[in-house]
Design a protein around this motif. Sequence first.
Motif, PDB file in Angstrom:
ATOM      1  N   TRP A  56       0.836  -1.222  -0.188  1.00 22.24           N
ATOM      2  CA  TRP A  56       0.022  -0.091   0.329  1.00 22.24           C
ATOM      3  C   TRP A  56       0.829   1.393   0.122  1.00 22.24           C
ATOM      4  N   LEU A  57       1.913   1.290   0.775  1.00 23.90           N
ATOM      5  CA  LEU A  57       2.964   2.423   0.458  1.00 23.90           C
ATOM      6  C   LEU A  57       3.537   2.480  -0.867  1.00 23.90           C
ATOM      7  N   GLY A  58       3.672   1.350  -1.543  1.00 23.10           N
ATOM      8  CA  GLY A  58       4.346   1.532  -2.924  1.00 23.10           C
ATOM      9  C   GLY A  58       3.147   2.195  -3.573  1.00 23.10           C
ATOM     10  N   TYR A  59       1.818   2.002  -3.417  1.00 24.56           N
ATOM     11  CA  TYR A  59       0.980   2.671  -4.190  1.00 24.56           C
ATOM     12  C   TYR A  59       0.969   4.151  -4.032  1.00 24.56           C
ATOM     13  N   ILE A  60       1.313   4.511  -2.876  1.00 27.32           N
ATOM     14  CA  ILE A  60       1.337   5.883  -2.791  1.00 27.32           C
ATOM     15  C   ILE A  60       2.632   6.677  -3.836  1.00 27.32           C
ATOM     16  N   ASP A  61       3.605   5.611  -3.673  1.00 25.50           N
ATOM     17  CA  ASP A  61       4.660   6.023  -4.536  1.00 25.50           C
ATOM     18  C   ASP A  61       4.216   6.082  -5.914  1.00 25.50           C
ATOM     19  N   GLN A  62       3.494   5.243  -6.440  1.00 22.51           N
ATOM     20  CA  GLN A  62       3.260   5.026  -7.780  1.00 22.51           C
ATOM     21  C   GLN A  62       2.033   5.804  -8.317  1.00 22.51           C
ATOM     22  N   PHE A  63       1.130   6.173  -7.524  1.00 21.62           N
ATOM     23  CA  PHE A  63      -0.187   6.974  -7.830  1.00 21.62           C
ATOM     24  C   PHE A  63      -0.571   8.194  -7.114  1.00 21.62           C
ATOM     25  N   PHE A  64       0.258   8.575  -6.284  1.00 19.51           N
ATOM     26  CA  PHE A  64       0.136   9.926  -5.756  1.00 19.51           C
ATOM     27  C   PHE A  64       1.331  10.681  -5.990  1.00 19.51           C
ATOM     28  N   VAL A  65       2.528  10.344  -5.715  1.00 22.02           N
ATOM     29  CA  VAL A  65       3.666  10.944  -5.618  1.00 22.02           C
ATOM     30  C   VAL A  65       4.363  11.049  -7.105  1.00 22.02           C
ATOM     31  N   PHE A  66       4.373  10.033  -7.795  1.00 21.81           N
ATOM     32  CA  PHE A  66       4.826  10.053  -8.931  1.00 21.81           C
ATOM     33  C   PHE A  66       4.121  10.876 -10.087  1.00 21.81           C
ATOM     34  N   PRO A  67       2.877  10.882 -10.166  1.00 19.97           N
ATOM     35  CA  PRO A  67       2.061  11.513 -11.111  1.00 19.97           C
ATOM     36  C   PRO A  67       2.258  13.115 -10.634  1.00 19.97           C
ATOM     37  N   LEU A  68       2.534  13.456  -9.573  1.00 15.66           N
ATOM     38  CA  LEU A  68       2.896  15.286  -9.138  1.00 15.66           C
ATOM     39  C   LEU A  68       4.159  15.266 -10.033  1.00 15.66           C
ATOM     40  N   GLU A  69       5.181  14.323 -10.007  1.00 14.74           N
ATOM     41  CA  GLU A  69       6.350  14.586 -10.426  1.00 14.74           C
ATOM     42  C   GLU A  69       6.310  14.603 -11.889  1.00 14.74           C
ATOM     43  N   VAL A  70       5.605  13.796 -12.434  1.00 16.10           N
ATOM     44  CA  VAL A  70       5.534  13.655 -14.049  1.00 16.10           C
ATOM     45  C   VAL A  70       4.879  15.142 -14.301  1.00 16.10           C
ATOM     46  N   LYS A  71       3.731  15.713 -13.828  1.00 16.25           N
ATOM     47  CA  LYS A  71       3.190  17.069 -14.137  1.00 16.25           C
ATOM     48  C   LYS A  71       4.215  18.089 -14.232  1.00 16.25           C
ATOM     49  N   ILE A  72       4.894  17.822 -13.443  1.00 13.55           N
ATOM     50  CA  ILE A  72       5.913  18.945 -12.977  1.00 13.55           C
ATOM     51  C   ILE A  72       7.010  18.931 -14.140  1.00 13.55           C
ATOM     52  N   LYS A  73       7.512  17.683 -14.466  1.00 11.26           N
ATOM     53  CA  LYS A  73       8.387  17.656 -15.725  1.00 11.26           C
ATOM     54  C   LYS A  73       7.969  17.573 -16.723  1.00 11.26           C
ATOM     55  N   LEU A  74       6.744  17.356 -17.221  1.00 13.40           N
ATOM     56  CA  LEU A  74       6.224  17.541 -18.582  1.00 13.40           C
ATOM     57  C   LEU A  74       6.346  18.775 -19.217  1.00 13.40           C
ATOM     58  N   LYS A  75       6.127  19.854 -18.399  1.00 14.65           N
ATOM     59  CA  LYS A  75       6.259  21.289 -18.855  1.00 14.65           C
ATOM     60  C   LYS A  75       7.523  21.799 -19.779  1.00 14.65           C
ATOM     61  N   LYS A  76       8.577  20.986 -19.425  1.00 13.71           N
ATOM     62  CA  LYS A  76       9.918  21.437 -20.222  1.00 13.71           C
ATOM     63  C   LYS A  76      10.150  20.505 -21.380  1.00 13.71           C
ATOM     64  N   TYR A  77       9.141  19.754 -21.687  1.00 15.24           N
ATOM     65  CA  TYR A  77       9.493  18.819 -22.927  1.00 15.24           C
ATOM     66  C   TYR A  77       8.761  19.121 -23.916  1.00 15.24           C
ATOM     67  N   PRO A  78       9.283  19.118 -25.095  1.00 13.71           N
ATOM     68  CA  PRO A  78       8.817  19.610 -26.344  1.00 13.71           C
ATOM     69  C   PRO A  78       7.783  19.007 -26.852  1.00 13.71           C
ATOM     70  N   SER A  79       6.839  19.404 -27.912  1.00 13.81           N
ATOM     71  CA  SER A  79       5.813  18.696 -28.343  1.00 13.81           C
ATOM     72  C   SER A  79       5.965  17.541 -29.079  1.00 13.81           C
ATOM     73  N   ASP A  80       7.272  17.375 -29.684  1.00 12.68           N
ATOM     74  CA  ASP A  80       7.760  16.365 -30.375  1.00 12.68           C
ATOM     75  C   ASP A  80       8.249  15.115 -29.730  1.00 12.68           C
TER      76      ASP A  80
END
Length: 388
Positions: A56-80
């Motif tokens: 269950w702690l692993g689920y927190i890492d996968q489905f709560f923490v990681f999505p937040l990290e992805v949303k932050i990182k996505l902003k700097k990647y080009p459309s291609d």
Amino acid sequence: MKIILFVHPNFLISQSMPRYANLLINELEKRGHEIEVWQPKARFYNLLNVPTLKKWLGYIDQFFVFPLEVKIKLKKYPSDTLFVFADQALGPWVPLIKNRPHVIHCHDFLSLKSALGKVPENPTSFSGKIYQNFIRKGFSKGKYFISISQKTKGDLHEFHFGDISSSEVCYNGLNREFKIIDSYKARKELENRLKINLSSGYILHIGGNQYYKNRKGVIEIYEAFRVRNNDGIPLLLIGPKPTDKLKNLYNKSKYKEDIHFITDLQDEYINAAYCGATCLLFPSLDEGFGWPIAEAMASGCLVVTTDEAPMNEVVGKANNFLISRMPYNEKLVSDWAYRASEKLVEVKELSDNEKEIYLNTGFESVKRFNTIVAINNIEKVYKSILKK
């Protein structure tokens, strides 16, 4: 291409998925593509060393923490940038990039089928059903897919909730070399390693304890075969230690002295195991692909397998020794095993000329599963998605 590859976290115990991801990384980097791997880190997972809580702690890492990290990182990647998911089980992350170029690799939908009540042999818990529905809703946000077999592609189209823009089949390539070894030499090599008399040949099964691998069915067929052909030819089951249920079945067998569970066999002996076998017995209930079938054909080993997709898809034109799927009704298993054992008798009684014809058909069939061809096809799909 700039590729972001989503993979399972390292703290999940898996062999096949990391192997597949590494294949993509290594082969695509050789072609000059830039690969960046994204995966959850073990933060909450490492807080407590309590097995019942770690999941269950692993689920927190996968489905709560990681999505937040992805949303932050996505902003700097080009459309291609192309976003690639190594497995459709990573579906919960797909909505994060659903409006960006993406592709989802699909391997099998066995867990989802169980959760939907389509597999009586493998009932799913209430929480398991919720989890699989979570995954399904996630990958259903995707539009572009690559499946490892026509069977997997068919399952994808059945279970996807939305519209699919692109759906291709790219067979995997064999992940190591399998060559032809003289059967006498192969048996001697394995005899020396296992201390078992294999001079007259043996029935071979390679697979784990998952319900769909049907190791129970292997033993049932072998017993029926021995009833009608009691010449002592042994059965080798290569894989993990047997479950308690399988041990009970083994202990009840009058032929248990000739049934051998082989664990921790090094890869270097697997090729020899195929080459020395009378045949591979692979009565699987379901698969995403069924790698032992392809490995056996590449090694010059005849295959007795289930006449269901994808097993019959993998054997292709070499589908001369197909059996029906083991029935769920226990009362029907004995008759099924007896009919299936007829194929073992057929294989054992083949003349050298007949055997050579079947083996040559297998060699032609297995040519479809070539790593270079696989990566060529995958790369072609990736490029086509970026052009859309």
